[in-house]
Design an enzyme around this catalytic site. Structure first.
Site, short mmCIF file in Angstrom:
data_model
loop_
_atom_site.label_atom_id
_atom_site.label_comp_id
_atom_site.label_asym_id
_atom_site.label_seq_id
_atom_site.Cartn_x
_atom_site.Cartn_y
_atom_site.Cartn_z
N ILE A 97 -4.24 -2.31 -0.91
CA ILE A 97 -4.75 -3.50 -1.58
C ILE A 97 -3.59 -4.39 -1.99
CG2 ILE A 97 -6.03 -4.36 -3.57
CD1 ILE A 97 -7.64 -1.79 -3.52
N CYS A 98 -3.60 -5.61 -1.50
CA CYS A 98 -2.59 -6.63 -1.82
C CYS A 98 -1.19 -6.08 -1.50
CB CYS A 98 -2.72 -7.06 -3.27
SG CYS A 98 -1.85 -8.57 -3.61
N GLN A 99 -0.31 -6.01 -2.47
CA GLN A 99 1.02 -5.44 -2.21
C GLN A 99 0.90 -4.01 -1.70
OE1 GLN A 99 3.39 -4.53 -5.67
NE2 GLN A 99 5.29 -5.16 -4.67
N GLY A 110 -1.24 -3.03 0.29
CA GLY A 110 -1.47 -3.14 1.73
C GLY A 110 -0.17 -3.27 2.49
#
Lengths: 356, 358
Positions: A147-149, A151
């Site tokens: 998720i986000c960073q 990811g």
């Protein structure tokens, strides 16, 4: 006719209405209970330094997928965003689809963690969590959801440990850090990251909060509080708002050496696009990612613009690459009702289809 | 008295009394040119007094949020006050339509330019909305420094720059020349940070003017449509939209990126000079300095990294040995509890498999 026709008597009535709502809302605020963080039951199964690996309880009547799922969240915020509300929980939604969900809680780094590097996070913490899950389940590969960073971390990890990853899901993950509409990237180009890290050691969460709030200062630190008066008469809505408020300002400090490399390699050098990201003496190459990939992005995301995520297409060697666009924002993809109905079930189905 | 009783009875009664008085004053002020500009918003005063009395009782979980709400409630109603029956200046009649509001907007622009004095109290309070981004910076600075975040904001700069530069350029003399040099560097860093802060503030002042122009365009659209804005909330919302729209355009420019970078870098440079002095003093007291601690941290982390890799390698070898011997493997020491092996159900595949999209 005058363009602004606010009569004193009408203004008085408006202010009285506002005051009444405010008074009622304040009562709910004063009576607000402690804000819980994370509503689904979970158990810690592994711990290392500040890190705790949690496993969520599988709901009764649900047969778990044979391939477990590990969620890798960002360092810059707290992971309970994925499980912040009883009726809007990404975790709960994934469990309902049969995912055996694990999640890494990075904790709150302090100055003793300043020297932790990006390699320590990727090839250290994440790898040992993956190994723990593999061993516990007796499987060779697991599914990853970044998720986000997180990811970006998951992409790096998968490229270096493809043999341990069955399939990869990335949610609102930055890949191209220099798209034209990326304000965060534009702002950081003139910042001396070495000076900041050498001076501060760890980068304070308050500095990150200021940066995020500076993206839309009038809405996020002004209008939001005026608008919320309209819903403060509902105790449940008050509680949910306070949960969100807590999460927004609950930013951990960032381990200095990790922050240094991440910002310089990705935000300033655009490492996934231009190459040159080194971990433990080895260059990160997304072409090593060959497993199925599901890339999810938010179409109104002002933190990670859609083009920043969509850039992943073509960078991996995956023969099974899927994109899913969500018509909302960076936070809405976790907490909006629409996301719960569309995104989470889609992830679950995709994982189930790729876990046989 | 319970909170419920206070809010349901006394609070509303207090509000009615305040607004009855305010309405009466407004009616009287209608015929007095410029009179309304001198009124203090009674709602703000009531809110201030009420909040001061109640804040200590607020739970920690809500206090900060409640404070923000109080502050924004004031901003919200300043807009209503500014435009409700207000007269921006002489010689312009409300019946002139756009001319009337052009004058109001011009007065606001003058305020941003610093050419408006006390007579524009109402407008100046409205303009304080534009201090929000700077306020955010100062709050963040306060949390990371023993000094208040706005410590250098109003310190004169241009008037003393030449004198300071002359002093700072003097070479150090005598036994303490190095220490003199350290303090000179500290003052230079402080001046550079002050300059960066002023650039940041100046940038936002320009944005304020542009937002007023944007708001003027919106008002023109209202006039052209034949409609009117009849609530403070709508007025406030459109002001926020105007500010946010201008802000989004301007902070995406290379100019702002430089200003932003300069501000952050100057702050870090100043803080670094302070840290150097702290280390010097710690050394003088024979205490561990920050640099020494960091060296220890780096060496410790390197050792821990090697240890973890060795442990991981040993664990892998243990797994191989256990697999060869056909014996179960014990959980690692860092595992909190063993996870029961997952069941191996047979899951039906869906009729169609997902494929990559174009």
């Amino acid at each position: 006719m005058l363009p602004i026709d606010i009569r004193p008597d009408k203004l008085t009535q408006e202010m009285l209405d506002y005051s009444r709502k405010l008074g009622q809302g304040m009562e709910n605020l004063l009576n607000a209970e402690k804000i819980d963080t994370g509503v689904s039951p979970k158990e810690p199964v592994y711990a290392e330094d500040k890190l705790v690996l949690y496993r969520y309880d599988t709901p009764e009547g649900v047969t778990p997928d044979p391939v477990p799922l590990l969620i890798v969240y960002a360092l810059v915020n707290r992971p309970y965003m994925t499980d912040i509300q009883e009726d809007r929980s990404t975790i709960k939604g994934l469990l309902a689809t049969g995912q055996d969900v694990y999640l890494i809680d990075w904790g709150y780094p302090d100055q003793a963690d300043r020297a932790i590097t990006l390699d320590d996070y990727i090839n250290g913490y994440i790898d040992r969590c993956v190994d723990h899950i593999r061993e516990a389940h007796g499987v060779e590969k697991i599914n990853l959801l970044g998720i986000c960073q997180g990811g970006a971390f998951s992409l790096m990890y998968t490229s270096m440990h493809q043999e341990k990853v069955n399939s990869l899901v990335t949610m609102v993950t930055p890949v191209d850090f220099k798209t034209p509409d990326n304000l965060l990237s534009a702002w950081v180009q003139n910042v001396d990251i070495d000076l900041a890290v050498d001076t501060m050691g760890n980068i304070p969460g308050e500095l990150l909060n200021w940066t995020f709030l500076s993206l839309k200062p009038f809405s996020l630190t002004g209008q939001k509080y005026v608008n919320m008066v309209d819903v403060l008469d509902d105790p449940d809505k008050v509680k949910n708002f306070l949960r969100m408020e807590k999460w927004i300002f609950d930013s951990p400090d960032q381990a200095g050496e990790t922050f240094r490399q991440f910002i310089k390699d990705f935000y300033q050098r655009n490492g996934f696009i231009n190459g040159g990201v080194m971990l433990a003496g080895q260059e990160v190459d997304l072409k090593n990612v060959s497993c199925p990939v599901l890339n999810i992005y938010a179409m109104q995301d002002h933190l990670v613009p859609p083009d920043a995520s969509k850039a992943l297409k073509g960078l991996t060697s995956s023969a099974d690459y899927t994109e899913l666009a969500f018509p909302g924002g960076h936070i809405g993809i976790y907490v909006s009702g629409k996301a719960q109905k569309e995104v989470t079930p889609a992830i679950g189905k995709w994982l189930n289809d790729h876990s046989a | 008295m319970s909170n419920e009783t206070f809010f349901n009875d006394s609070w509303m009664d207090l509000q009615r009394k305040y607004w009855d008085s305010w309405t009466e004053m407004s009616r009287k002020a209608m015929g007095t040119e410029g009179g309304i500009g001198q009124l203090t918003n009674p709602w703000e005063s009531a809110l201030d007094n009420w909040w001061k009395a109640l804040a200590p009782a607020a739970p920690d979980a809500s206090k900060d949020f409640m404070g923000k709400m109080m502050e924004q409630g004031k901003v919200f109603f300043r807009f209503g006050e500014a435009f409700a029956g207000g007269k921006p200046g002489d010689g312009v009649s409300p019946t002139d339509g756009m001319a009337f509001w052009n004058k109001a907007l011009e007065d606001i622009q003058k305020g941003f330019s610093g050419s408006m004095d006390d007579g524009g109290n109402v407008m100046q309070r409205m303009m304080s909305f534009w201090e929000m981004p700077l306020d955010n910076w100062q709050r963040m600075m306060s949390s990371m420094s023993p000094m208040p975040g706005d410590a250098l904001r109003y310190m004169p700069h241009d008037q003393v720059k030449d004198s300071f530069n002359r002093v700072l350029s003097a070479p150090g003399l005598g036994y303490t020349r190095e220490e003199q040099g350290q303090y000179q560097e500290l003052i230079r860093a402080s001046m550079d940070y002050q300059k960066a802060l002023q650039e940041y503030n100046g940038f936002y002042a320009q944005l304020g003017v542009k937002s007023v122009q944007r708001m003027g365009g919106y008002i023109q659209e209202v006039i052209d449509s034949g409609k009117s804005i009849d609530s403070a909330r709508a007025l406030y919302d459109h002001w926020v939209m105007s500010c946010e729209a201008v802000y989004a355009e301007e902070v995406a420019t290379p100019e702002y990126a430089k200003i932003h970078g300069h501000l952050v870098n100057a702050q870090m440079a100043l803080k670094k000079r302070m840290a150097v002095l702290v280390d010097e003093n710690l050394g003088a007291m024979n205490m561990p300095s920050r640099n020494e601690l960091r060296t220890l941290q780096d060496r410790l982390q390197e050792t821990r990294r090697e240890n973890k890799k060795l442990s991981q390698g040993m664990r892998a070898l243990e797994r191989q040995v256990a697999a060869l011997a056909g014996t179960p493997l014990e959980a690692p020491a860092t595992a909190i509890r063993s996870v029961a092996p997952a069941k191996t159900p047979v899951r039906k595949k869906s009729a169609t498999k997902s494929t990559s999209t174009d």
